[in-house]
Design a protein around this motif. Structure first.
Motif, PDB file in Angstrom:
ATOM      1  N   UNK A 127       0.871  -1.171   0.000  1.00  0.00           N
ATOM      2  CA  UNK A 127       0.000   0.000   0.000  1.00  0.00           C
ATOM      3  C   UNK A 127       0.907   1.219   0.000  1.00  0.00           C
ATOM      4  N   UNK A 128       0.983   1.890  -1.124  1.00  0.00           N
ATOM      5  CA  UNK A 128       1.817   3.083  -1.261  1.00  0.00           C
ATOM      6  C   UNK A 128       0.985   4.299  -0.858  1.00  0.00           C
ATOM      7  N   UNK A 129       1.385   4.981   0.202  1.00  0.00           N
ATOM      8  CA  UNK A 129       0.552   6.000   0.842  1.00  0.00           C
ATOM      9  C   UNK A 129       0.572   7.326   0.076  1.00  0.00           C
ATOM     10  N   UNK A 130       0.041   7.275  -1.131  1.00  0.00           N
ATOM     11  CA  UNK A 130      -0.069   8.478  -1.954  1.00  0.00           C
ATOM     12  C   UNK A 130      -1.085   9.457  -1.372  1.00  0.00           C
ATOM     13  N   UNK A 131      -2.130   8.938  -0.749  1.00  0.00           N
ATOM     14  CA  UNK A 131      -3.205   9.775  -0.175  1.00  0.00           C
ATOM     15  C   UNK A 131      -3.598  10.871  -1.164  1.00  0.00           C
ATOM     16  N   UNK A 132      -3.749  10.475  -2.413  1.00  0.00           N
ATOM     17  CA  UNK A 132      -3.933  11.459  -3.482  1.00  0.00           C
ATOM     18  C   UNK A 132      -5.334  12.053  -3.533  1.00  0.00           C
ATOM     19  N   UNK A 133      -6.300  11.383  -2.933  1.00  0.00           N
ATOM     20  CA  UNK A 133      -7.665  11.930  -2.921  1.00  0.00           C
ATOM     21  C   UNK A 133      -8.287  11.742  -1.550  1.00  0.00           C
ATOM     22  N   UNK A 158       5.739   4.854   2.801  1.00  0.00           N
ATOM     23  CA  UNK A 158       5.672   6.313   2.760  1.00  0.00           C
ATOM     24  C   UNK A 158       6.176   6.791   1.404  1.00  0.00           C
ATOM     25  N   UNK A 159       5.482   7.756   0.828  1.00  0.00           N
ATOM     26  CA  UNK A 159       5.867   8.237  -0.501  1.00  0.00           C
ATOM     27  C   UNK A 159       6.089   9.747  -0.466  1.00  0.00           C
ATOM     28  N   UNK A 160       6.635  10.267  -1.538  1.00  0.00           N
ATOM     29  CA  UNK A 160       6.828  11.708  -1.690  1.00  0.00           C
ATOM     30  C   UNK A 160       5.517  12.307  -2.204  1.00  0.00           C
ATOM     31  N   UNK A 161       4.611  12.623  -1.293  1.00  0.00           N
ATOM     32  CA  UNK A 161       3.295  13.120  -1.696  1.00  0.00           C
ATOM     33  C   UNK A 161       3.384  14.441  -2.447  1.00  0.00           C
ATOM     34  N   UNK A 162       4.346  15.278  -2.070  1.00  0.00           N
ATOM     35  CA  UNK A 162       4.499  16.563  -2.765  1.00  0.00           C
ATOM     36  C   UNK A 162       4.849  16.341  -4.233  1.00  0.00           C
ATOM     37  N   UNK A 163       5.682  15.349  -4.499  1.00  0.00           N
ATOM     38  CA  UNK A 163       6.045  15.063  -5.886  1.00  0.00           C
ATOM     39  C   UNK A 163       4.824  14.633  -6.685  1.00  0.00           C
TER      40      UNK A 163
END
Length: 326
Positions: free
Chosen positions: A229-235, A294-299
């Protein structure tokens, strides 16, 4: 004295049960069929049952609600069409409504809402009221409550920490143009698909990943076919409990009030379930072998923003740009 053998007794018992069922069904003047995609453990389903219980109680059984989870009454788009045609009364739906009402895209704008509280401010405020009015007018579907959704995260069989690692990944997305455009800009190969087809498609390799809140990842047992589970939290988004507008207009003012009160209680109930479930769901998925990354959400946010703004309807573009500024 009459003596009944076992066969006659069984037949009599069955006749009694049939008569009782018929009596119960006839007691309801109106039965609302409520179909949705989640399974029985999901907070949406639990809230749907709560709505049914509250409405039947308030109408002394005159209005009954039958809840159909797991897409068993049909897929989301089919249910929306059915509500417009008069074959289905209710469903749980969200950004898919933008196919009729462009403002529904605001329910799920990638990286537009900072937190659950920020999302609530929008959903319950002036913007939310405008969204609901347009959905009623153009889709002939009436939102009566909204449920929170955990942030959408990207699942795969590998860690993905920035957009450059997507590498044209075959990714299932809902049938929402905004999602397709966003993931294309990020470097994936998005494939619109009904949620009911996702597990099998991951299993047979038709797609490599998907994106959803952890609640749906858990209830669909995607841990069996995805490892990360890649934590993009994109939406961060919400979804509506809806009733067909033609059904709503056929209700008396008193019954409309009962529907809205039952929906209000269901909304509060769902939020309690949602908050309780989020941490427990992650722990459960980790125990089942999924790795949270944990991912680079800003990217991800920076790489998708231009595509998001271009993808949304011009009528809502200023609202989206303002949300990003906030």
């Amino acid at each position: 004295m009459i003596t009944l053998n076992r066969r006659r007794f069984a037949a009599l018992a069955m006749a009694c049960l049939t008569a009782a069922s018929a009596l119960t069904a006839s007691a309801a003047e109106l039965t609302l069929k409520l179909g949705h995609l989640a399974n029985e453990q999901n907070s949406w389903h639990k809230a749907s049952l709560k709505f049914a219980e509250e409405l039947e109680q308030r109408t002394q059984g005159r209005i009954a609600v039958e809840v159909f989870p797991n897409d068993s009454l049909g897929r989301e788009m089919d249910l929306i069409n059915g509500m417009q045609l008069g074959t289905v009364e209710m469903t749980i739906t969200g950004e898919s409504l933008q196919n009729w009402a462009p403002m529904a895209a605001l329910l799920a704008i990638p990286y537009a809402y900072r937190s659950l509280e920020h999302m609530d401010e929008v959903a319950a405020g002036e913007i939310g009221e405008k969204i609901e009015a347009q959905i009623i007018e153009r889709a002939q579907v009436r939102p009566i409550a909204y449920f929170a959704r955990g942030p959408r995260n990207l699942t795969a069989n590998r860690a993905i920490t920035n957009p450059g690692e997507l590498n044209r990944m075959r990714l299932r997305v809902p049938n929402v143009p905004l999602f397709v455009d966003t993931w294309t800009a990020l470097g994936a190969q998005p494939t619109p698909m009904a949620f009911s087809e996702v597990f099998t498609s991951l299993q047979n390799g038709t797609i490599d990943g998907q994106e959803n809140p952890v609640a749906l990842i858990q209830t669909a047992s995607l841990n069996e076919v995805q490892s990360h589970v890649n934590l993009t939290e994109h939406v961060r988004s919400w979804i509506y409990l809806t009733i067909a507008e033609q059904v709503w207009q056929g209700l008396s003012e008193e019954d409309q009030g009962h529907v809205m009160e039952a929906a209000r209680i269901a909304q509060e109930y769902e939020r309690q379930q949602f908050l309780q479930d989020e941490d427990a769901i992650r722990a459960d998925l980790e125990a089942k072998g999924m790795t949270f990354v944990e991912v680079d959400q800003k990217a991800f946010a920076d790489a998708s923003r231009e595509a998001v703004i271009k993808s949304v309807d011009e009528s809502i573009r200023p609202i989206v740009e303002d949300l990003f500024k906030q």
